[in-house]
Design a protein around this motif. Structure first.
Motif: not given
Length: 201
Positions: A23, A81, A86
């Motif tokens: 992430r 993304i 995200i």
């Protein structure tokens, strides 16, 4: 739900652990894994992937694939993304990984404090679950190893960034390479350091 199960494990048999890797990086996909372990085929040495050496993760990776009842690894690429953000990209990866499991789980346990919406099964969130739930530990290992391997592959095409070393995380070396070369197609343009590098380039 956070914490203890709605049902005892003796009733809910098919439990999937879900975790992600990637992430925080500025480049590459986020990897999400879902794993249903087989109680009849235990795997010794499971732990949060961050607590294991690379060699140990690599050794456990094929054992999990071989002994699990079901497993999936899903990559959500940088363009998605950037489009979703995200957090939502990670939730979408979780949905896809869970939906792809065969057999489908009756309960999913997700590391963290957020679960995706629209699942066809019960979901629990477990903060620190990758240190508690073996299925989440297994998922964390599959996600981490799969993503690390992907970043090593990207390094072969874009060696100037050092993806094989930092795996896309914002290390000083990566930030310096961004400043010198500008972003590549695998950088997340919605992340601030990449946006700044785009403006400069």
């Amino acid at each position: 739900m956070t914490g203890s199960s709605l049902f005892p494990d003796t009733i809910v048999r098919l439990i999937a652990g879900v975790d992600e890797a990637g992430r925080g990086p500025l480049a590459g996909p986020v990897a999400v894994s879902a794993v249903i372990l087989d109680d009849a085929r235990p795997i010794a040495g499971l732990n949060d992937s961050k607590q294991l050496s690379q060699a140990k993760r690599e050794a456990l990776f094929p054992l999990i694939q071989e002994r699990a009842l079901a497993w999936q690894v899903i990559f959500v690429e940088p363009e998605e993304i950037d489009r979703l953000n995200i957090l939502q990209a990670t939730m979408e990866g979780m949905r896809r990984a869970i939906a792809a499991l065969q057999p489908l789980p009756e309960l999913v346990r997700i590391d963290g404090n957020r679960a995706p919406k629209g699942l066809n099964c019960i979901a629990e969130t477990l903060v620190g679950g990758d240190a508690i739930e073996p299925a989440i530990m297994a998922a964390s290992i599959l996600a981490k190893v799969s993503r690390d391997r992907m970043m090593v592959q990207l390094h072969a095409s874009f060696p100037q960034y050092g993806f094989d070393v930092h795996k896309g995380y914002p290390t000083p070396a990566h930030l310096a390479a961004l400043a010198q070369h500008g972003p590549c197609a695998h950088h997340r343009q919605s992340f601030a350091p990449v946006r700044r590098a785009l403006i400069r380039s």
